[in-house]
Design an enzyme around this catalytic site. Structure first.
Site, PDB file in Angstrom:
ATOM      1  N   HIS A 106      -6.332   0.349  77.873  1.00 34.87           N
ATOM      2  CA  HIS A 106      -6.989   2.479  77.424  1.00 34.87           C
ATOM      3  C   HIS A 106      -8.253   2.111  78.944  1.00 34.87           C
ATOM      4  CE1 HIS A 106      -7.860   5.882  76.394  1.00 34.87           C
ATOM      5  NE2 HIS A 106      -6.972   6.051  75.928  1.00 34.87           N
ATOM      6  N   ASP A 166      -1.594   3.767  70.118  1.00 40.47           N
ATOM      7  CA  ASP A 166      -0.322   3.963  69.881  1.00 40.47           C
ATOM      8  C   ASP A 166       0.633   2.133  69.246  1.00 40.47           C
ATOM      9  OD1 ASP A 166       0.287   6.736  70.540  1.00 40.47           O
ATOM     10  OD2 ASP A 166       0.120   5.485  72.595  1.00 40.47           O
TER      11      ASP A 166
HETATM   12  N1  CMC Z   1       0.353  -4.573  79.604  1.00 38.77           N
HETATM   13  C1  CMC Z   1      -0.113  -5.506  80.519  1.00 38.77           C
HETATM   14  N2  CMC Z   1      -0.804  -5.464  81.892  1.00 38.77           N
HETATM   15  C2  CMC Z   1      -2.280  -4.212  81.355  1.00 38.77           C
HETATM   16  C3  CMC Z   1      -2.202  -2.887  80.488  1.00 38.77           C
HETATM   17  C4  CMC Z   1      -1.067  -3.739  79.859  1.00 38.77           C
HETATM   18  N3  CMC Z   1      -0.354  -2.922  78.601  1.00 38.77           N
HETATM   19  N4  CMC Z   1      -2.274  -2.849  80.526  1.00 38.77           N
HETATM   20  C5  CMC Z   1      -3.604  -2.508  81.607  1.00 38.77           C
HETATM   21  N5  CMC Z   1      -2.815  -4.155  82.332  1.00 38.77           N
HETATM   22  C6  CMC Z   1      -3.249  -4.480  83.702  1.00 38.77           C
HETATM   23  C7  CMC Z   1      -3.246  -3.849  85.096  1.00 38.77           C
HETATM   24  O1  CMC Z   1      -1.374  -5.140  85.544  1.00 38.77           O
HETATM   25  C8  CMC Z   1      -4.289  -4.163  85.431  1.00 38.77           C
HETATM   26  O2  CMC Z   1      -4.293  -5.330  85.727  1.00 38.77           O
HETATM   27  P1  CMC Z   1      -4.777  -5.632  87.281  1.00 38.77           P
HETATM   28  O3  CMC Z   1      -5.997  -5.469  87.253  1.00 38.77           O
HETATM   29  O4  CMC Z   1      -4.421  -7.203  87.945  1.00 38.77           O
HETATM   30  O5  CMC Z   1      -3.990  -5.128  88.472  1.00 38.77           O
HETATM   31  C9  CMC Z   1      -5.423  -3.984  84.781  1.00 38.77           C
HETATM   32  O6  CMC Z   1      -5.071  -4.420  83.829  1.00 38.77           O
HETATM   33  C10 CMC Z   1      -5.502  -2.429  84.544  1.00 38.77           C
HETATM   34  O7  CMC Z   1      -5.104  -1.611  84.438  1.00 38.77           O
HETATM   35  P2  CMC Z   1      -4.771  -0.104  85.629  1.00 38.77           P
HETATM   36  O8  CMC Z   1      -3.374  -0.101  84.966  1.00 38.77           O
HETATM   37  O9  CMC Z   1      -6.250   0.071  86.256  1.00 38.77           O
HETATM   38  O10 CMC Z   1      -5.534   0.545  83.449  1.00 38.77           O
HETATM   39  P3  CMC Z   1      -5.592   2.207  83.865  1.00 38.77           P
HETATM   40  O11 CMC Z   1      -6.583   2.748  82.825  1.00 38.77           O
HETATM   41  O12 CMC Z   1      -5.180   2.827  85.002  1.00 38.77           O
HETATM   42  O13 CMC Z   1      -4.615   2.149  82.456  1.00 38.77           O
HETATM   43  C11 CMC Z   1      -2.719   2.379  80.606  1.00 38.77           C
HETATM   44  C12 CMC Z   1      -4.136   2.497  81.023  1.00 38.77           C
HETATM   45  C13 CMC Z   1      -3.040   2.362  79.565  1.00 38.77           C
HETATM   46  C14 CMC Z   1      -2.055   2.913  81.145  1.00 38.77           C
HETATM   47  C15 CMC Z   1      -2.469   0.936  80.332  1.00 38.77           C
HETATM   48  O14 CMC Z   1      -3.298   0.278  79.836  1.00 38.77           O
HETATM   49  C16 CMC Z   1      -1.128   0.665  80.654  1.00 38.77           C
HETATM   50  O15 CMC Z   1      -0.077   1.399  80.558  1.00 38.77           O
HETATM   51  N6  CMC Z   1      -0.524   0.459  78.207  1.00 38.77           N
HETATM   52  C17 CMC Z   1       0.624   0.443  78.288  1.00 38.77           C
HETATM   53  C18 CMC Z   1       0.524   1.948  77.917  1.00 38.77           C
HETATM   54  C19 CMC Z   1       0.566   2.214  76.478  1.00 38.77           C
HETATM   55  O16 CMC Z   1       0.220   1.431  75.561  1.00 38.77           O
HETATM   56  N7  CMC Z   1      -0.319   3.365  76.495  1.00 38.77           N
HETATM   57  C20 CMC Z   1      -0.829   4.641  75.454  1.00 38.77           C
HETATM   58  C21 CMC Z   1      -2.648   4.394  75.567  1.00 38.77           C
HETATM   59  S1  CMC Z   1      -3.327   5.462  74.445  1.00 38.77           S
HETATM   60  C22 CMC Z   1      -3.193   6.747  74.137  1.00 38.77           C
HETATM   61  C23 CMC Z   1      -3.160   7.397  75.152  1.00 38.77           C
HETATM   62  O17 CMC Z   1      -3.473   7.839  75.827  1.00 38.77           O
HETATM   63  O18 CMC Z   1      -1.893   8.617  75.139  1.00 38.77           O
END
Ligand code: CMC
Length: 432
Positions: A309, A367
């Protein structure tokens, strides 16, 4: 209310100095007021994804991501989920306080008696293919509401804002249930005023004219809790979309349609659908390691849906309640040995111990468990994000109202770091 800190931050650029005010909220990190930055120093800030940017002042929802805390108007989400119901939480989000019994009755009546939609709206559904994703239908039909209720689209009139807010909250379950019925090829059900919000939604989704429909209180209570857990979440992608759309003066129905579009993405509300598809694809506990390795592989775009998140660097408090509710619902419904739940629990166990997930503070989010409950209730995966949209409409409406009445609100208009070509002369076709 924002309070100015007596301290100032100093920014020095090319020997020019700028004192920046530091603003304190009631709780949480302070913010640097950079509104004068461009006029005084001639530069912008750069913050893709707005990870360090406060876009507004808000009194609605507070999140402490490090501690895993979520408060609505000061009340912890766990307490609301345990003691309240969805419409009471809706009132709280919209008005700032829990309703007294008169307020509660007035609000519940107002919502209950506006659940029907204009009969002509049915024609919109008929224009969609039967296999259309229900979120596609939601985006279209909710946007179309502005043409059905033009009497409540004057955003400068508080009374019209109140009516359109209530219309949206009241009609969104009807619109969602109609999207579901349309995909099944079953007749639409009219709402029933004697039922509460969740019961009515379940009735509109699952009753058929050929049989008497009986509400299952286990299911309606669980649905109500799911709606509470999804009601608002501060300045997330869809809420920010609603605020930006609304900042131009667009009408509330169009703004909520834009929020639905943003919610649909798998990184946001679409994750609940993606989680269930992922669990089905994993198929058995033996395959979990393969998927975890895939999620850790830098060269593979795959992510574990339902993990991570932007704000929570701890267990999402909504996920804890959802996990508990999931077990309760499956027990009460007598669902024994749900293989997807077994895979989910094992996946959670493995990921929470894995160095990659631990170091990056990737915990299960809201989720992760919601899809399993919704599946047990009888909803197909395509409906999961629609249910999220039904709940989040309350948050969007509350945030939209707050934005409209905020005296410092201006049209949302971010700047950019331009890296394209500098000015050049046009080249005629024969010379290219
Ligand atoms: N699986 C594997 N690696 C992950 C995941 C994951 N679910 N989430 C983040 N990472 C890694 C990402 O690759 C990055 O690695 P690095 O620093 O080596 O590049 C690091 O963790 C930080 O990730 P980020 O993409 O910079 O984080 P963000 O804050 O931009 O994204 C997120 C947050 C929710 C989009 C992301 O964690 C994600 O895609 N999760 C899966 C989708 C999901 O479950 N979404 C629902 C969110 S809760 C409900 C809502 O708010 O709608």
């Amino acid at each position: 209310m924002t309070e100015k800190n007596f301290k100032k931050a100093k920014l020095i650029l090319d020997n020019k100095e700028l004192d920046l005010d530091i603003l304190n909220g009631s709780v949480g990190p302070s913010v640097l007021d950079i509104r004068n930055l461009y006029s005084k120093l001639g530069c912008f800030t750069y913050d893709p994804g707005y990870g360090a940017t406060g876009s507004c002042e808000s009194e609605i929802t507070y999140i402490n991501g490090e501690e895993g805390v979520l408060l609505h108007r000061g009340y912890p989400i766990e307490e609301l989920a345990k003691n309240s119901n969805f419409l009471e939480v809706a009132f709280l989000l919209l008005n700032g306080e829990l309703p007294n019994s008169d307020d509660k009755e007035e609000f519940e009546n107002a919502i209950t008696f506006h659940t029907m939609v204009h009969e002509q709206l049915i024609n919109f559904y008929r224009g969609f293919r039967r296999d259309a994703h229900p979120m596609a239908i939601m985006v279209g039909v909710v946007g179309a509401l502005s043409s059905f209720y033009p009497d409540s689209t004057n955003i400068n009139d508080p009374q019209q804002r109140l009516i359109s807010s209530r219309r949206l909250i009241a009609k969104i379950p009807t619109i969602a249930a109609m999207a579901f019925k349309y995909s099944l090829g079953q007749p639409f059900n009219y709402p029933q005023n004697k039922l509460n919000y969740s019961e009515n939604f379940l009735h509109m989704c699952f009753s058929v004219p050929a049989e008497e429909y009986k509400n299952n209180p286990v299911i309606s209570k669980a649905l109500d809790r799911i709606l509470i857990l999804h009601a608002d979440h501060e300045q997330n992608a869809s809420t920010s979309t609603v605020r930006i759309a609304g900042s131009s003066g667009a009408n509330p129905f169009a703004c909520i349609a834009s929020g639905i579009a943003s919610l649909w993405g798998p990184a946001h509300g679409g994750a609940n659908e993606a989680v269930l598809n992922m669990l089905a694809e994993i198929g058995s506990k033996e395959n979990i390691k393969k998927f975890v390795d895939k999620a850790k592989d830098k060269n593979d775009p795959f992510r574990l849906f339902g993990f991570g998140h932007r704000v929570y660097k701890n267990y999402d408090p909504r996920a804890s309640v959802m996990r508990e509710t999931c077990h309760e619902v499956l027990d009460l419904l007598g669902v024994k040995n749900e293989p997807l739940l077994d895979i989910a629990m094992e996946l959670e166990k493995i990921a929470l111990k894995d160095d990659y997930f631990v170091e990056k503070k990737l915990y299960p989010n809201v989720d992760f468990y919601s899809g399993i409950i919704l599946k047990a209730m009888g909803f197909p995966t395509e409906m999961f994000t629609v249910l999220f949209a039904v709940a989040r409409t309350v948050g969007w409406v509350a945030q939209w109202n707050e934005m409209i009445t905020d005296p410092v609100q201006r049209i949302g208009r971010p700047r950019q770091l331009y890296t394209g070509k500098t000015e050049r002369s046009f080249i005629k076709l024969q010379d290219r």
